[in-house]
Design a protein around this motif. Structure first.
Motif, short mmCIF file in Angstrom:
data_model
loop_
_atom_site.label_atom_id
_atom_site.label_comp_id
_atom_site.label_asym_id
_atom_site.label_seq_id
_atom_site.Cartn_x
_atom_site.Cartn_y
_atom_site.Cartn_z
N THR A 1 1.27 12.38 5.80
CA THR A 1 0.84 11.44 6.83
C THR A 1 1.45 10.07 6.59
N LEU A 2 1.50 9.63 5.33
CA LEU A 2 2.09 8.34 5.00
C LEU A 2 3.57 8.34 5.39
N GLU A 3 4.28 9.41 5.10
CA GLU A 3 5.71 9.51 5.43
C GLU A 3 5.91 9.37 6.94
N ALA A 4 5.09 10.05 7.72
CA ALA A 4 5.19 9.98 9.18
C ALA A 4 4.87 8.58 9.69
N LEU A 5 3.85 7.96 9.13
CA LEU A 5 3.47 6.61 9.53
C LEU A 5 4.59 5.61 9.21
N ALA B 1 9.67 -0.06 2.58
CA ALA B 1 8.43 0.71 2.39
C ALA B 1 8.71 2.21 2.42
N ARG B 2 9.58 2.63 3.33
CA ARG B 2 9.94 4.06 3.39
C ARG B 2 10.62 4.50 2.12
N ALA B 3 11.53 3.65 1.63
CA ALA B 3 12.25 4.01 0.41
C ALA B 3 11.30 4.04 -0.79
N TRP B 4 10.39 3.10 -0.84
CA TRP B 4 9.51 2.99 -2.01
C TRP B 4 8.38 4.02 -1.99
N TRP B 5 7.68 4.13 -0.85
CA TRP B 5 6.51 4.99 -0.78
C TRP B 5 6.76 6.33 -0.08
N GLY B 6 7.97 6.54 0.39
CA GLY B 6 8.29 7.80 1.07
C GLY B 6 8.33 8.96 0.10
N MET B 7 8.55 10.15 0.63
CA MET B 7 8.50 11.37 -0.17
C MET B 7 9.55 11.40 -1.28
N LYS B 8 10.74 10.86 -1.02
CA LYS B 8 11.80 10.91 -2.03
C LYS B 8 11.61 9.84 -3.10
N GLY B 9 10.95 8.76 -2.75
CA GLY B 9 10.65 7.71 -3.72
C GLY B 9 11.82 6.77 -3.97
N GLY B 10 11.48 5.59 -4.47
CA GLY B 10 12.47 4.55 -4.71
C GLY B 10 13.51 4.94 -5.73
N GLY B 11 13.13 5.70 -6.74
CA GLY B 11 14.09 6.12 -7.77
C GLY B 11 15.26 6.89 -7.19
N TRP B 12 14.98 7.74 -6.22
CA TRP B 12 16.06 8.51 -5.59
C TRP B 12 16.90 7.61 -4.70
N TYR B 13 16.25 6.82 -3.84
CA TYR B 13 16.98 6.00 -2.87
C TYR B 13 17.88 4.97 -3.53
#
Length: 151
Positions: A2-6, A62-74
């Motif tokens: 849900t967070l990813e979609a938001l 925010a998408r990069a940090w809290w998204g499913m892939k996470g900041g480490g990946w991005y």
């Protein structure tokens, strides 16, 4: 999920808003349409454009940090750095039109006339350059999301 979609939805809304206000500037910044009301409207549109640019940046981070892939990946992806670099270039290109709109309003308010055709054309060219460069951002974003050219 849900967070990813938001986060994705907020980012898309911010991007679409940015496009609307940049397009509005490009539309209004024409010699044939220039008058006192347009001068003030351009300043207002430019202010909103700046706010939406900040919203695009914050929702993207925010998408990069809290998204499913996470900041480490991005943060290890060259496409992310390309997107951020291009976003900065577009931001730098927006400085001159911003200052120009404000100068036009001040000149007109102080009793001067409207800007001449060459000034309007040069400013509109910078706005259109921003708009054309902006097209590359969602393309790079989709490539990044789909894993194209990623590590």
């Amino acid at each position: 999920m849900t967070l990813e979609a938001l986060l994705a939805g907020l980012h898309i809304v911010a991007i679409l808003s940015l496009v609307v206000f940049l397009s509005s500037q490009a539309t209004l910044c024409r010699s044939a349409w220039m008058n006192a009301a347009v001068l003030h409207r351009l300043v207002r549109l430019d202010t909103i454009y700046g706010v939406t640019a900040v919203a695009v940046l914050l929702t993207g981070l925010a998408r990069a940090w809290w998204g499913m892939k996470g900041g480490g990946w991005y943060w290890h992806q060259p496409l992310l750095h390309f997107k951020l670099g291009l976003f900065i270039v577009i931001g730098l290109l927006s400085i001159k039109p911003t200052l120009t709109f404000r100068r036009w309003v001040k000149t007109h308010t102080d009793g001067g006339g409207l800007p001449d055709d060459d000034q309007v054309r040069a400013t509109r060219r910078l706005i259109l350059l921003q708009a054309h460069l902006l097209i590359l951002l969602p393309i790079a974003g989709v490539m990044l999301a789909k894993g194209v050219l990623t590590r």
